[in-house]
Design a protein around this motif. Sequence first.
Motif, mmCIF file in Angstrom:
data_model
loop_
_atom_site.group_PDB
_atom_site.id
_atom_site.type_symbol
_atom_site.label_atom_id
_atom_site.label_comp_id
_atom_site.label_asym_id
_atom_site.label_seq_id
_atom_site.Cartn_x
_atom_site.Cartn_y
_atom_site.Cartn_z
ATOM 1 N N LYS A 64 21.735 -38.191 77.582
ATOM 2 C CA LYS A 64 21.574 -39.612 77.864
ATOM 3 C C LYS A 64 22.921 -40.213 78.274
ATOM 4 O O LYS A 64 23.933 -39.975 77.629
ATOM 5 C CB LYS A 64 21.036 -40.343 76.634
ATOM 6 C CG LYS A 64 20.810 -41.812 76.858
ATOM 7 C CD LYS A 64 20.323 -42.495 75.604
ATOM 8 C CE LYS A 64 20.244 -43.993 75.857
ATOM 9 N NZ LYS A 64 20.113 -44.749 74.631
ATOM 10 N N THR A 90 23.925 -49.021 86.485
ATOM 11 C CA THR A 90 23.272 -47.876 87.120
ATOM 12 C C THR A 90 22.421 -48.349 88.290
ATOM 13 O O THR A 90 22.158 -49.541 88.438
ATOM 14 C CB THR A 90 22.369 -47.133 86.120
ATOM 15 O OG1 THR A 90 21.330 -48.010 85.692
ATOM 16 C CG2 THR A 90 23.158 -46.628 84.922
ATOM 17 N N ASP A 125 18.861 -46.995 90.742
ATOM 18 C CA ASP A 125 17.679 -46.133 90.751
ATOM 19 C C ASP A 125 17.714 -45.238 91.989
ATOM 20 O O ASP A 125 18.185 -45.663 93.052
ATOM 21 C CB ASP A 125 16.408 -46.986 90.742
ATOM 22 C CG ASP A 125 15.174 -46.146 90.533
ATOM 23 O OD1 ASP A 125 14.581 -45.704 91.549
ATOM 24 O OD2 ASP A 125 14.806 -45.913 89.376
ATOM 25 N N LYS A 147 19.822 -43.128 88.062
ATOM 26 C CA LYS A 147 18.804 -42.768 87.079
ATOM 27 C C LYS A 147 17.427 -42.768 87.733
ATOM 28 O O LYS A 147 17.182 -43.489 88.689
ATOM 29 C CB LYS A 147 18.821 -43.751 85.918
ATOM 30 C CG LYS A 147 20.095 -43.664 85.075
ATOM 31 C CD LYS A 147 20.169 -44.743 84.051
ATOM 32 C CE LYS A 147 19.643 -44.271 82.724
ATOM 33 N NZ LYS A 147 19.771 -45.299 81.675
ATOM 34 N N GLU A 148 16.583 -41.927 87.188
ATOM 35 C CA GLU A 148 15.183 -41.878 87.581
ATOM 36 C C GLU A 148 14.389 -41.633 86.310
ATOM 37 O O GLU A 148 14.695 -40.677 85.577
ATOM 38 C CB GLU A 148 14.949 -40.760 88.599
ATOM 39 C CG GLU A 148 13.560 -40.738 89.176
ATOM 40 C CD GLU A 148 13.454 -39.761 90.327
ATOM 41 O OE1 GLU A 148 12.829 -40.138 91.328
ATOM 42 O OE2 GLU A 148 13.977 -38.629 90.234
ATOM 43 N N ASN A 149 13.428 -42.498 86.031
ATOM 44 C CA ASN A 149 12.664 -42.412 84.780
ATOM 45 C C ASN A 149 13.600 -42.368 83.570
ATOM 46 O O ASN A 149 13.422 -41.573 82.655
ATOM 47 C CB ASN A 149 11.728 -41.207 84.789
ATOM 48 C CG ASN A 149 10.732 -41.274 85.910
ATOM 49 O OD1 ASN A 149 10.214 -42.339 86.236
ATOM 50 N ND2 ASN A 149 10.482 -40.139 86.541
ATOM 51 N N ASP A 150 14.625 -43.190 83.618
ATOM 52 C CA ASP A 150 15.608 -43.344 82.543
ATOM 53 C C ASP A 150 16.444 -42.091 82.281
ATOM 54 O O ASP A 150 17.080 -41.969 81.250
ATOM 55 C CB ASP A 150 14.943 -43.821 81.256
ATOM 56 C CG ASP A 150 15.910 -44.616 80.389
ATOM 57 O OD1 ASP A 150 16.769 -45.330 80.949
ATOM 58 O OD2 ASP A 150 15.827 -44.498 79.154
ATOM 59 N N GLN A 151 16.443 -41.143 83.217
ATOM 60 C CA GLN A 151 17.256 -39.931 83.100
ATOM 61 C C GLN A 151 18.337 -39.934 84.169
ATOM 62 O O GLN A 151 18.085 -40.315 85.318
ATOM 63 C CB GLN A 151 16.383 -38.680 83.279
ATOM 64 C CG GLN A 151 15.345 -38.475 82.213
ATOM 65 C CD GLN A 151 15.985 -38.164 80.878
ATOM 66 O OE1 GLN A 151 16.893 -37.356 80.769
ATOM 67 N NE2 GLN A 151 15.505 -38.839 79.836
#
Length: 134
Positions: A50, A87, A89, A112-116
Amino acid sequence: MSQQLASKRVRDYMARNLVTFTPDTEVLSAIHQIVKHRISGAPVVDRDGKLVGMLSEKDCLKMALVAGHEGVPAGLVDDFMSRDPSTVDADDSLLDIASRFVDAPFKRFPVKENDQLVGQISRSDVLRAIDELY
């Protein structure tokens, strides 16, 4: 030009194979990696991957000042990293990112993508896209 840049996505220009650090990395080791890989900074991730911060060249220079003036050991990345980084997307347009860079005091955004964490986009990545368009 802006219409063409608006059609380009971050995911198409971002770096995917990132150098990353953990908060408990020795900052001198991080500096070695920054120099070795010729990068201006890197994401800091926890043990679960994370995103928890960013370590930039500027952050590393702060370490040199603190260690030099106070005569203390260099320390850990956690002591010098910027926390809660801005960040973007992976599906954001490069036009939006170019606009954000104009106002940003830094040279890169974690992606980030899907919070990753999936990558990083830099000012030079956006310039590369502009160069390809024209």
